[in-house]
Design a protein around this motif. Sequence first.
Motif, PDB file in Angstrom:
ATOM      1  N   ARG A 150       0.870  -1.180   0.000  1.00 19.00           N
ATOM      2  CA  ARG A 150       0.000   0.000   0.000  1.00 19.00           C
ATOM      3  C   ARG A 150       0.904   1.227   0.000  1.00 19.00           C
ATOM      4  O   ARG A 150       1.806   1.330   0.828  1.00 19.00           O
ATOM      5  CB  ARG A 150      -0.919  -0.010   1.205  1.00 19.00           C
ATOM      6  N   MET A 151       0.636   2.131  -0.954  1.00 13.44           N
ATOM      7  CA  MET A 151       1.469   3.324  -1.092  1.00 13.44           C
ATOM      8  C   MET A 151       0.581   4.556  -1.145  1.00 13.44           C
ATOM      9  O   MET A 151      -0.596   4.470  -1.495  1.00 13.44           O
ATOM     10  CB  MET A 151       2.328   3.205  -2.351  1.00 13.44           C
ATOM     11  N   PRO A 152       1.141   5.714  -0.831  1.00  6.76           N
ATOM     12  CA  PRO A 152       0.345   6.946  -0.851  1.00  6.76           C
ATOM     13  C   PRO A 152      -0.158   7.289  -2.252  1.00  6.76           C
ATOM     14  O   PRO A 152       0.415   6.881  -3.259  1.00  6.76           O
ATOM     15  CB  PRO A 152       1.324   8.029  -0.381  1.00  6.76           C
ATOM     16  N   ARG A 153      -1.212   8.066  -2.275  1.00  3.50           N
ATOM     17  CA  ARG A 153      -1.779   8.582  -3.527  1.00  3.50           C
ATOM     18  C   ARG A 153      -0.718   9.389  -4.259  1.00  3.50           C
ATOM     19  O   ARG A 153       0.071  10.103  -3.658  1.00  3.50           O
ATOM     20  CB  ARG A 153      -2.973   9.476  -3.182  1.00  3.50           C
ATOM     21  N   CYS A 154      -0.695   9.260  -5.579  1.00  7.17           N
ATOM     22  CA  CYS A 154       0.200  10.042  -6.426  1.00  7.17           C
ATOM     23  C   CYS A 154      -0.628  10.928  -7.349  1.00  7.17           C
ATOM     24  O   CYS A 154      -1.737  10.569  -7.726  1.00  7.17           O
ATOM     25  CB  CYS A 154       1.068   9.131  -7.289  1.00  7.17           C
ATOM     26  N   ALA A 155      -0.061  12.058  -7.696  1.00  5.41           N
ATOM     27  CA  ALA A 155      -0.717  12.986  -8.621  1.00  5.41           C
ATOM     28  C   ALA A 155       0.275  13.416  -9.684  1.00  5.41           C
ATOM     29  O   ALA A 155       1.408  13.798  -9.369  1.00  5.41           O
ATOM     30  CB  ALA A 155      -1.240  14.204  -7.862  1.00  5.41           C
ATOM     31  N   MET A 156      -0.123  13.288 -10.928  1.00  9.98           N
ATOM     32  CA  MET A 156       0.693  13.675 -12.068  1.00  9.98           C
ATOM     33  C   MET A 156      -0.100  14.677 -12.901  1.00  9.98           C
ATOM     34  O   MET A 156      -1.323  14.730 -12.804  1.00  9.98           O
ATOM     35  CB  MET A 156       1.028  12.460 -12.941  1.00  9.98           C
ATOM     36  N   THR A 157       0.600  15.395 -13.774  1.00  9.35           N
ATOM     37  CA  THR A 157      -0.080  16.375 -14.615  1.00  9.35           C
ATOM     38  C   THR A 157       0.361  16.244 -16.058  1.00  9.35           C
ATOM     39  O   THR A 157       1.558  16.225 -16.354  1.00  9.35           O
ATOM     40  CB  THR A 157       0.202  17.812 -14.129  1.00  9.35           C
ATOM     41  N   LEU A 158      -0.635  16.167 -16.921  1.00 12.25           N
ATOM     42  CA  LEU A 158      -0.411  16.269 -18.351  1.00 12.25           C
ATOM     43  C   LEU A 158      -0.555  17.745 -18.689  1.00 12.25           C
ATOM     44  O   LEU A 158      -1.656  18.295 -18.633  1.00 12.25           O
ATOM     45  CB  LEU A 158      -1.440  15.452 -19.126  1.00 12.25           C
ATOM     46  N   VAL A 159       0.573  18.384 -18.972  1.00 14.57           N
ATOM     47  CA  VAL A 159       0.550  19.786 -19.380  1.00 14.57           C
ATOM     48  C   VAL A 159       0.682  19.790 -20.895  1.00 14.57           C
ATOM     49  O   VAL A 159       1.622  19.238 -21.447  1.00 14.57           O
ATOM     50  CB  VAL A 159       1.701  20.593 -18.745  1.00 14.57           C
ATOM     51  N   ILE A 160      -0.301  20.389 -21.549  1.00 13.46           N
ATOM     52  CA  ILE A 160      -0.296  20.443 -23.014  1.00 13.46           C
ATOM     53  C   ILE A 160      -0.445  21.900 -23.431  1.00 13.46           C
ATOM     54  O   ILE A 160      -1.243  22.634 -22.855  1.00 13.46           O
ATOM     55  CB  ILE A 160      -1.405  19.536 -23.604  1.00 13.46           C
ATOM     56  N   ASN A 161       0.352  22.319 -24.403  1.00 10.23           N
ATOM     57  CA  ASN A 161       0.293  23.726 -24.826  1.00 10.23           C
ATOM     58  C   ASN A 161      -0.521  23.878 -26.119  1.00 10.23           C
ATOM     59  O   ASN A 161      -1.042  22.892 -26.661  1.00 10.23           O
ATOM     60  CB  ASN A 161       1.696  24.327 -24.947  1.00 10.23           C
ATOM     61  N   ASP A 162      -0.619  25.102 -26.598  1.00 11.79           N
ATOM     62  CA  ASP A 162      -1.424  25.402 -27.794  1.00 11.79           C
ATOM     63  C   ASP A 162      -0.886  24.728 -29.056  1.00 11.79           C
ATOM     64  O   ASP A 162      -1.605  24.564 -30.024  1.00 11.79           O
ATOM     65  CB  ASP A 162      -1.494  26.924 -28.023  1.00 11.79           C
ATOM     66  N   ASN A 163       0.391  24.333 -29.034  1.00 15.11           N
ATOM     67  CA  ASN A 163       0.993  23.647 -30.186  1.00 15.11           C
ATOM     68  C   ASN A 163       0.836  22.131 -30.101  1.00 15.11           C
ATOM     69  O   ASN A 163       1.453  21.411 -30.879  1.00 15.11           O
ATOM     70  CB  ASN A 163       2.480  24.003 -30.298  1.00 15.11           C
ATOM     71  N   ARG A 164       0.034  21.656 -29.124  1.00 18.90           N
ATOM     72  CA  ARG A 164      -0.176  20.218 -28.871  1.00 18.90           C
ATOM     73  C   ARG A 164       1.136  19.512 -28.549  1.00 18.90           C
ATOM     74  O   ARG A 164       1.396  18.407 -28.982  1.00 18.90           O
ATOM     75  CB  ARG A 164      -0.940  19.546 -30.002  1.00 18.90           C
ATOM     76  N   GLU A 165       1.934  20.209 -27.726  1.00 17.06           N
ATOM     77  CA  GLU A 165       3.142  19.621 -27.173  1.00 17.06           C
ATOM     78  C   GLU A 165       2.877  19.331 -25.702  1.00 17.06           C
ATOM     79  O   GLU A 165       2.159  20.073 -25.034  1.00 17.06           O
ATOM     80  CB  GLU A 165       4.316  20.592 -27.278  1.00 17.06           C
TER      81      GLU A 165
END
Length: 179
Positions: A41-56
């Motif tokens: 059992r491990m702590p909750r993780c949070a990640m982020t998909l950051v996408i810009n106007d150029n679809r990068e």
Amino acid sequence: MSRTQWTIHGERVVDENRHIKLSTVDIELPDGVKFTQYVARMPRCAMTLVINDNREVLLMYRHRFIIDRWVWELPGGYVDHAEDVAAAAAREVEEETGWRPRAMDHLVTYQPSIGTLDQPQEIYLSHGADLTDTVPDINEAEDVRWIPLVDAVAMIDRGEIIGAATVIAVYRALSLPSE
């Protein structure tokens, strides 16, 4: 449809710290078969998909010693005890990349390996980010780059992106409308 459940006869903690609780659990199946299962059992993780106007997408290049490989990943990490999950995801982006995400929207929650591991993973979406004067933690990433979404998909095919959160986020991003 009838549902049969496993019976849990006991759990013994093998080791525990702030990052993991490893236990053995004595189980009995509906047909009477008994066995002992390791459970992490491990702590909750949070990640982020950051996408810009150029679809990068914003990705980090880092070494994962457990598999002894260099891979590309989303920024993210553990959620501190009472911390808001979206705030944790945004904090991790800035600490690890030097970019501050704009609005944070929940994208998906999943469990990476439910047969043995309980570790909720939450991915957030940010359309854009602003460069800050935060110096990324050298222990987190060797490189930070904006990578075209189509290239990120090809990186999955080549085995350069293998982490579940990043694979899920990149494929999910394919269905996002262009801003």
